[in-house]
Scaffold this motif. Structure first.
Motif, PDB file in Angstrom:
ATOM      1  N   CYS A  29     -39.096 -15.535   5.527  1.00  0.00           N
ATOM      2  CA  CYS A  29     -39.974 -15.983   4.406  1.00  0.00           C
ATOM      3  C   CYS A  29     -40.253 -17.321   4.654  1.00  0.00           C
ATOM      4  CB  CYS A  29     -38.921 -15.785   2.991  1.00  0.00           C
ATOM      5  SG  CYS A  29     -40.396 -16.384   1.244  1.00  0.00           S
ATOM      6  N   ASP A  30     -41.468 -17.656   4.609  1.00  0.00           N
ATOM      7  CA  ASP A  30     -42.135 -18.934   4.630  1.00  0.00           C
ATOM      8  C   ASP A  30     -42.750 -19.472   3.638  1.00  0.00           C
ATOM      9  OD1 ASP A  30     -43.722 -21.215   5.399  1.00  0.00           O
ATOM     10  OD2 ASP A  30     -44.505 -20.347   7.554  1.00  0.00           O
ATOM     11  N   ARG A  31     -42.280 -20.842   2.934  1.00  0.00           N
ATOM     12  CA  ARG A  31     -42.867 -21.167   1.726  1.00  0.00           C
ATOM     13  C   ARG A  31     -43.407 -22.467   1.851  1.00  0.00           C
ATOM     14  NH1 ARG A  31     -41.666 -24.954  -2.585  1.00  0.00           N
ATOM     15  NH2 ARG A  31     -42.256 -23.900  -4.426  1.00  0.00           N
ATOM     16  N   LEU A  32     -44.637 -22.705   1.695  1.00  0.00           N
ATOM     17  CA  LEU A  32     -45.620 -23.738   1.880  1.00  0.00           C
ATOM     18  C   LEU A  32     -45.978 -24.397   0.570  1.00  0.00           C
ATOM     19  CD1 LEU A  32     -46.815 -25.933   3.688  1.00  0.00           C
ATOM     20  CD2 LEU A  32     -48.892 -24.218   3.931  1.00  0.00           C
ATOM     21  N   GLU A  33     -45.440 -25.616   0.313  1.00  0.00           N
ATOM     22  CA  GLU A  33     -45.971 -26.362  -1.086  1.00  0.00           C
ATOM     23  C   GLU A  33     -46.759 -27.467  -0.768  1.00  0.00           C
ATOM     24  OE1 GLU A  33     -44.112 -28.583  -4.867  1.00  0.00           O
ATOM     25  OE2 GLU A  33     -42.666 -27.552  -3.435  1.00  0.00           O
ATOM     26  N   LEU A  34     -48.056 -27.401  -1.200  1.00  0.00           N
ATOM     27  CA  LEU A  34     -49.325 -28.191  -0.736  1.00  0.00           C
ATOM     28  C   LEU A  34     -48.891 -29.599  -1.622  1.00  0.00           C
ATOM     29  CD1 LEU A  34     -52.217 -25.909  -0.028  1.00  0.00           C
ATOM     30  CD2 LEU A  34     -50.671 -26.957   1.483  1.00  0.00           C
ATOM     31  N   GLY A  35     -48.028 -29.670  -2.529  1.00  0.00           N
ATOM     32  CA  GLY A  35     -47.609 -30.664  -3.030  1.00  0.00           C
ATOM     33  C   GLY A  35     -48.648 -31.501  -3.886  1.00  0.00           C
ATOM     34  N   PRO A  36     -48.495 -33.121  -4.154  1.00  0.00           N
ATOM     35  CA  PRO A  36     -47.371 -33.620  -3.486  1.00  0.00           C
ATOM     36  C   PRO A  36     -46.095 -33.402  -4.010  1.00  0.00           C
ATOM     37  CG  PRO A  36     -48.495 -35.159  -4.792  1.00  0.00           C
ATOM     38  CD  PRO A  36     -49.304 -33.635  -5.032  1.00  0.00           C
ATOM     39  N   PRO A  37     -45.095 -33.461  -3.317  1.00  0.00           N
ATOM     40  CA  PRO A  37     -44.932 -33.793  -2.035  1.00  0.00           C
ATOM     41  C   PRO A  37     -45.362 -32.517  -1.262  1.00  0.00           C
ATOM     42  CG  PRO A  37     -42.771 -33.381  -2.587  1.00  0.00           C
ATOM     43  CD  PRO A  37     -43.498 -33.323  -3.934  1.00  0.00           C
ATOM     44  N   LEU A  38     -45.855 -32.668   0.077  1.00  0.00           N
ATOM     45  CA  LEU A  38     -46.079 -31.757   0.820  1.00  0.00           C
ATOM     46  C   LEU A  38     -44.792 -31.138   1.677  1.00  0.00           C
ATOM     47  CD1 LEU A  38     -48.479 -30.205   2.225  1.00  0.00           C
ATOM     48  CD2 LEU A  38     -48.589 -31.818   4.143  1.00  0.00           C
ATOM     49  N   GLN A  39     -44.273 -29.887   1.363  1.00  0.00           N
ATOM     50  CA  GLN A  39     -43.024 -29.312   1.989  1.00  0.00           C
ATOM     51  C   GLN A  39     -43.370 -27.858   2.629  1.00  0.00           C
ATOM     52  OE1 GLN A  39     -40.155 -29.263  -1.343  1.00  0.00           O
ATOM     53  NE2 GLN A  39     -40.547 -31.679  -1.919  1.00  0.00           N
ATOM     54  N   ARG A  40     -42.297 -27.572   3.352  1.00  0.00           N
ATOM     55  CA  ARG A  40     -42.273 -26.333   4.048  1.00  0.00           C
ATOM     56  C   ARG A  40     -41.059 -25.829   4.406  1.00  0.00           C
ATOM     57  NH1 ARG A  40     -45.426 -24.181   9.542  1.00  0.00           N
ATOM     58  NH2 ARG A  40     -44.854 -21.848   9.224  1.00  0.00           N
ATOM     59  N   ARG A  41     -40.649 -24.715   3.814  1.00  0.00           N
ATOM     60  CA  ARG A  41     -39.136 -24.059   4.338  1.00  0.00           C
ATOM     61  C   ARG A  41     -39.283 -22.784   4.651  1.00  0.00           C
ATOM     62  NH1 ARG A  41     -33.814 -25.022   0.786  1.00  0.00           N
ATOM     63  NH2 ARG A  41     -33.908 -26.873   2.177  1.00  0.00           N
ATOM     64  N   LEU A  42     -38.629 -22.528   5.790  1.00  0.00           N
ATOM     65  CA  LEU A  42     -38.486 -21.124   6.499  1.00  0.00           C
ATOM     66  C   LEU A  42     -36.976 -20.839   6.145  1.00  0.00           C
ATOM     67  CD1 LEU A  42     -40.065 -21.804  10.074  1.00  0.00           C
ATOM     68  CD2 LEU A  42     -40.950 -21.013   7.868  1.00  0.00           C
ATOM     69  N   TRP A  43     -36.995 -19.400   5.667  1.00  0.00           N
ATOM     70  CA  TRP A  43     -35.718 -18.668   5.713  1.00  0.00           C
ATOM     71  C   TRP A  43     -35.769 -17.516   6.709  1.00  0.00           C
ATOM     72  CZ3 TRP A  43     -38.250 -20.083   1.318  1.00  0.00           C
ATOM     73  CH2 TRP A  43     -37.513 -21.030   0.441  1.00  0.00           C
ATOM     74  N   SER A  44     -34.868 -16.930   7.429  1.00  0.00           N
ATOM     75  CA  SER A  44     -34.601 -16.015   8.244  1.00  0.00           C
ATOM     76  C   SER A  44     -33.365 -15.542   8.282  1.00  0.00           C
ATOM     77  CB  SER A  44     -35.167 -16.364   9.759  1.00  0.00           C
ATOM     78  OG  SER A  44     -34.238 -17.474  10.166  1.00  0.00           O
ATOM     79  N   LEU A  45     -33.414 -14.085   8.525  1.00  0.00           N
ATOM     80  CA  LEU A  45     -32.268 -13.321   8.474  1.00  0.00           C
ATOM     81  C   LEU A  45     -31.673 -13.136   9.753  1.00  0.00           C
ATOM     82  CD1 LEU A  45     -30.625 -11.581   6.412  1.00  0.00           C
ATOM     83  CD2 LEU A  45     -32.024  -9.607   7.069  1.00  0.00           C
ATOM     84  N   GLN A  46     -30.502 -13.872  10.077  1.00  0.00           N
ATOM     85  CA  GLN A  46     -29.946 -13.760  11.297  1.00  0.00           C
ATOM     86  C   GLN A  46     -28.419 -13.144  11.028  1.00  0.00           C
ATOM     87  OE1 GLN A  46     -30.221 -17.826  12.861  1.00  0.00           O
ATOM     88  NE2 GLN A  46     -32.452 -17.647  12.703  1.00  0.00           N
ATOM     89  N   ASP A  47     -28.175 -12.189  11.808  1.00  0.00           N
ATOM     90  CA  ASP A  47     -26.784 -11.612  11.692  1.00  0.00           C
ATOM     91  C   ASP A  47     -26.344 -11.386  10.381  1.00  0.00           C
ATOM     92  OD1 ASP A  47     -26.467 -11.903  14.530  1.00  0.00           O
ATOM     93  OD2 ASP A  47     -25.922 -13.838  14.438  1.00  0.00           O
ATOM     94  N   GLY A  48     -27.305 -10.903   9.562  1.00  0.00           N
ATOM     95  CA  GLY A  48     -26.810 -10.324   8.070  1.00  0.00           C
ATOM     96  C   GLY A  48     -26.849 -11.508   7.030  1.00  0.00           C
ATOM     97  N   ALA A  49     -26.961 -12.684   7.629  1.00  0.00           N
ATOM     98  CA  ALA A  49     -27.108 -13.876   6.697  1.00  0.00           C
ATOM     99  C   ALA A  49     -28.474 -14.626   6.737  1.00  0.00           C
ATOM    100  CB  ALA A  49     -26.050 -14.869   7.019  1.00  0.00           C
ATOM    101  N   TRP A  50     -28.624 -15.095   5.583  1.00  0.00           N
ATOM    102  CA  TRP A  50     -29.955 -16.061   5.684  1.00  0.00           C
ATOM    103  C   TRP A  50     -29.652 -17.435   6.004  1.00  0.00           C
ATOM    104  CZ3 TRP A  50     -34.717 -13.941   5.210  1.00  0.00           C
ATOM    105  CH2 TRP A  50     -34.691 -12.605   4.638  1.00  0.00           C
ATOM    106  N   GLN A  51     -30.474 -17.845   6.789  1.00  0.00           N
ATOM    107  CA  GLN A  51     -30.635 -19.207   7.407  1.00  0.00           C
ATOM    108  C   GLN A  51     -31.858 -19.902   6.845  1.00  0.00           C
ATOM    109  OE1 GLN A  51     -27.928 -20.377   9.136  1.00  0.00           O
ATOM    110  NE2 GLN A  51     -27.115 -18.000   8.648  1.00  0.00           N
TER     111      GLN A  51
END
Length: 180
Positions: free
Chosen positions: A152-174
């Protein structure tokens, strides 16, 4: 396991009155990119959104050939874009598919009893789907596409401008914050 971004997807459902529109990107059987708008009909506890599809459609053929897709939801009210990449599960004759079928408007259910999508109009006039009774069982071509998130990729155009990525790795969200 509830993913850490589920609340963002839930907010998109709530902002859209429970039926957000999303762009669904697939790959055709020939390897070409395709995108179309879908109406999300359900959000599972695992952050897995679902939408209806016709098994006779080009979208279904693409998903059968390449069972991954990416959804892109835009929330103009919040200035937020959510992109969800996942593997698809196709539901036809199970409780999940039946619950979505019975929640569809009659006009939408009628489309699954009409001629195959993309075919020629048989009478040359405007398209008119056949009437469907309220209690009717799902049409044989009715399929629910359920997206099992892997990123999942969440981009917030803000302000403030923020972006967070979540990825599933070995059964856990990073999670990691990245440059927008």
């Amino acid at each position: 396991m509830t993913p850490p971004f589920r609340s963002h997807l839930q907010a998109a459902f709530e902002a859209a009155g429970g039926r957000p529109l999303a762009q669904a990107a697939t790959v055709s059987p020939r390897g070409l990119p395709e995108v179309r708008t879908v109406v999300l009909r359900h959000l599972g506890e695992g952050g897995d959104p679902s939408f209806a599809s016709d098994a006779r459609s080009a979208k279904f053929l693409s998903l059968a050939a390449h069972p991954h897709l990416e959804l892109c939801l835009w929330r103009p009210d919040a200035g937020v874009q959510l992109r969800l990449l996942g593997r698809v599960r196709l539901h036809t004759d199970d409780a999940h598919a039946r619950s979505i079928w019975h929640a569809l408007p009659a006009e939408t259910r009628a489309l699954f009893h009409a001629e195959a999508p993309g075919g020629p109009l048989l009478d040359g006039g405007p398209f008119r789907p056949p009437p469907v009774e309220d209690g009717a069982e799902p049409a044989p071509s009715f399929t629910v596409v359920r997206v099992m998130p892997q990123r999942c990729d969440r981009l917030e155009l803000g302000p403030p401008l923020q972006r967070r990525l979540w990825s599933l790795q070995d059964g856990a969200w990073q999670a990691r914050d990245v440059v927008p």
